[in-house]
Structures are given as C-alpha cells and as structure tokens.
Design a protein around this motif. Structure first.
Motif, mmCIF file in Angstrom:
data_model
loop_
_atom_site.group_PDB
_atom_site.id
_atom_site.type_symbol
_atom_site.label_atom_id
_atom_site.label_comp_id
_atom_site.label_asym_id
_atom_site.label_seq_id
_atom_site.Cartn_x
_atom_site.Cartn_y
_atom_site.Cartn_z
ATOM 1 N N LYS A 272 5.637 2.185 4.483
ATOM 2 C CA LYS A 272 4.662 2.705 3.532
ATOM 3 C C LYS A 272 4.225 1.584 2.603
ATOM 4 O O LYS A 272 5.044 0.764 2.182
ATOM 5 C CB LYS A 272 5.262 3.864 2.738
ATOM 6 C CG LYS A 272 5.501 5.095 3.591
ATOM 7 C CD LYS A 272 6.111 6.210 2.752
ATOM 8 C CE LYS A 272 6.360 7.442 3.583
ATOM 9 N NZ LYS A 272 7.460 7.317 4.518
ATOM 10 N N TYR A 273 2.942 1.577 2.300
ATOM 11 C CA TYR A 273 2.359 0.571 1.424
ATOM 12 C C TYR A 273 1.557 1.233 0.321
ATOM 13 O O TYR A 273 0.834 2.209 0.571
ATOM 14 C CB TYR A 273 1.424 -0.365 2.202
ATOM 15 C CG TYR A 273 2.135 -1.315 3.128
ATOM 16 C CD1 TYR A 273 2.418 -2.617 2.722
ATOM 17 C CD2 TYR A 273 2.529 -0.910 4.393
ATOM 18 C CE1 TYR A 273 3.075 -3.496 3.580
ATOM 19 C CE2 TYR A 273 3.184 -1.784 5.249
ATOM 20 C CZ TYR A 273 3.450 -3.069 4.836
ATOM 21 O OH TYR A 273 4.102 -3.931 5.678
ATOM 22 N N LEU A 274 1.685 0.680 -0.878
ATOM 23 C CA LEU A 274 0.875 1.094 -2.004
ATOM 24 C C LEU A 274 -0.305 0.142 -2.110
ATOM 25 O O LEU A 274 -0.121 -1.074 -2.225
ATOM 26 C CB LEU A 274 1.694 1.036 -3.294
ATOM 27 C CG LEU A 274 0.910 1.235 -4.589
ATOM 28 C CD1 LEU A 274 0.360 2.652 -4.665
ATOM 29 C CD2 LEU A 274 1.790 0.923 -5.790
ATOM 30 N N SER B 298 -3.506 -0.438 -4.507
ATOM 31 C CA SER B 298 -3.925 0.032 -5.827
ATOM 32 C C SER B 298 -4.850 -0.967 -6.494
ATOM 33 O O SER B 298 -4.964 -2.114 -6.080
ATOM 34 C CB SER B 298 -2.701 0.274 -6.718
ATOM 35 O OG SER B 298 -2.032 -0.943 -6.974
ATOM 36 N N THR C 31 -3.579 9.690 -1.928
ATOM 37 C CA THR C 31 -4.538 8.861 -2.641
ATOM 38 C C THR C 31 -5.030 9.603 -3.871
ATOM 39 O O THR C 31 -4.990 10.831 -3.919
ATOM 40 C CB THR C 31 -5.720 8.455 -1.733
ATOM 41 O OG1 THR C 31 -6.521 7.482 -2.420
ATOM 42 C CG2 THR C 31 -6.570 9.650 -1.356
ATOM 43 N N VAL D 228 -4.763 4.785 -6.622
ATOM 44 C CA VAL D 228 -3.762 4.457 -5.606
ATOM 45 C C VAL D 228 -4.172 5.024 -4.248
ATOM 46 O O VAL D 228 -4.890 6.019 -4.162
ATOM 47 C CB VAL D 228 -2.360 4.990 -5.971
ATOM 48 C CG1 VAL D 228 -1.855 4.363 -7.246
ATOM 49 C CG2 VAL D 228 -2.357 6.493 -6.092
ATOM 50 N N VAL E 248 -1.892 5.363 -0.641
ATOM 51 C CA VAL E 248 -0.610 5.101 0.024
ATOM 52 C C VAL E 248 -0.777 5.386 1.508
ATOM 53 O O VAL E 248 -1.216 6.474 1.894
ATOM 54 C CB VAL E 248 0.522 5.964 -0.568
ATOM 55 C CG1 VAL E 248 1.841 5.682 0.152
ATOM 56 C CG2 VAL E 248 0.663 5.704 -2.065
ATOM 57 N N GLU F 245 0.989 4.829 5.597
ATOM 58 C CA GLU F 245 2.161 4.542 6.417
ATOM 59 C C GLU F 245 1.651 3.931 7.709
ATOM 60 O O GLU F 245 0.958 4.597 8.490
ATOM 61 C CB GLU F 245 2.969 5.806 6.691
ATOM 62 C CG GLU F 245 4.261 5.524 7.422
ATOM 63 C CD GLU F 245 5.158 6.751 7.498
ATOM 64 O OE1 GLU F 245 6.379 6.567 7.505
ATOM 65 O OE2 GLU F 245 4.624 7.874 7.559
ATOM 66 N N ALA G 29 -1.877 -2.577 6.854
ATOM 67 C CA ALA G 29 -2.025 -2.230 5.437
ATOM 68 C C ALA G 29 -3.148 -3.045 4.808
ATOM 69 O O ALA G 29 -3.971 -2.511 4.051
ATOM 70 C CB ALA G 29 -0.714 -2.465 4.695
ATOM 71 N N LYS H 283 4.517 -3.311 -0.383
ATOM 72 C CA LYS H 283 5.319 -2.520 0.554
ATOM 73 C C LYS H 283 6.429 -1.796 -0.218
ATOM 74 O O LYS H 283 7.106 -2.388 -1.061
ATOM 75 C CB LYS H 283 5.938 -3.451 1.603
ATOM 76 C CG LYS H 283 6.752 -2.753 2.652
ATOM 77 C CD LYS H 283 7.291 -3.785 3.649
ATOM 78 C CE LYS H 283 8.220 -3.147 4.647
ATOM 79 N NZ LYS H 283 8.745 -4.150 5.589
ATOM 80 N N PHE H 284 6.600 -0.507 0.085
ATOM 81 C CA PHE H 284 7.697 0.251 -0.507
ATOM 82 C C PHE H 284 8.999 -0.151 0.181
ATOM 83 O O PHE H 284 9.029 -0.411 1.380
ATOM 84 C CB PHE H 284 7.501 1.762 -0.295
ATOM 85 C CG PHE H 284 6.486 2.366 -1.216
ATOM 86 C CD1 PHE H 284 6.819 2.734 -2.513
ATOM 87 C CD2 PHE H 284 5.195 2.597 -0.764
ATOM 88 C CE1 PHE H 284 5.877 3.311 -3.353
ATOM 89 C CE2 PHE H 284 4.245 3.176 -1.602
ATOM 90 C CZ PHE H 284 4.592 3.531 -2.906
#
Length: 121
Positions: free
Chosen positions: A3-5, A7, A44, A84, A86, A88, A95, A114-115
C-alpha cells in the motif's frame, strides 16, 4: 502487494484559478474511477479545513499521550495534508504511475510513501 500513500500539501492547488476547479474535479474523479476499475484504489479524499468554524471542529487536533487535546496545527500551515490517495499495487513503479495520474489531474506534485507492512493489522 504493498500500500502506498499518495498525497499533496494543503495549498499545493492554490495556483489554480477558481474557474478551472470544475475541470480539476472532473479529472480527479476520472482517475479515481480508473483506479477503482483497476482494483488498486483503497481510499481517497481531500482533507476538510473550515477556516470559518470558530470551534475548529473540522480542523486538525493534536492528542497527546496523556489525552490532552490541543487544537492545531492551524489551517495557515502549508505542511498540512491537502488530499490523499491510497493504492495497493505490486511495485513502487505502479505507485509512481498512479501518482503521475493524480498529479496531472490535480495540477500539483504528489508525495509517494510506502506503508510499512504489519501482519497484525
């Protein structure tokens, strides 16, 4: 899958003329629909700041470890998150691909992070 943020900072879209915002909204919604169809969108949204709310109920608050609540940081800070997205995806490159689409739609640069993976959550 990771998962990636994706923003952007509050104020990153300040350069956009008001008359362009309807098109920006349409373009951003198109990217959201595309990400949903691709099965990569987790969440989002834009962050709501209400500078007219005297109670600051819609604005950020800091909650300390002892439970003390302090209103702030304040809306004037450009360091606040403005929106934001987000996803996956299998790779960092994917990403970055989605971040490029968001950047084009929102007319502003995007931060990609990256989370950490945690099997417990």
């Amino acid at each position: 899958m990771d998962k990636y943020l994706i923003s952007f900072d509050r104020g990153a879209m300040d350069h956009i003329p008001a008359e362009d915002f309807p098109q920006v909204g349409e373009d951003a919604h198109a990217v959201c629909r595309e990400a949903k169809t691709a099965g990569v969108l987790i969440f989002t949204g834009g962050i709501h700041y209400d500078t007219d709310d005297e109670t600051l109920a819609a604005n950020p608050a800091v909650v300390d470890t002892n439970g003390l609540i302090t209103d702030g940081p304040y809306p004037e800070s450009k360091e606040l998150i403005g929106g934001v997205f987000v996803v996956e995806v299998a790779t960092r490159e994917e990403a970055l691909h989605w971040a490029a689409k968001v950047a084009a739609a929102c007319r502003c640069p995007q931060d990609v992070r990256k989370f950490m993976y945690d099997a417990e959550v």
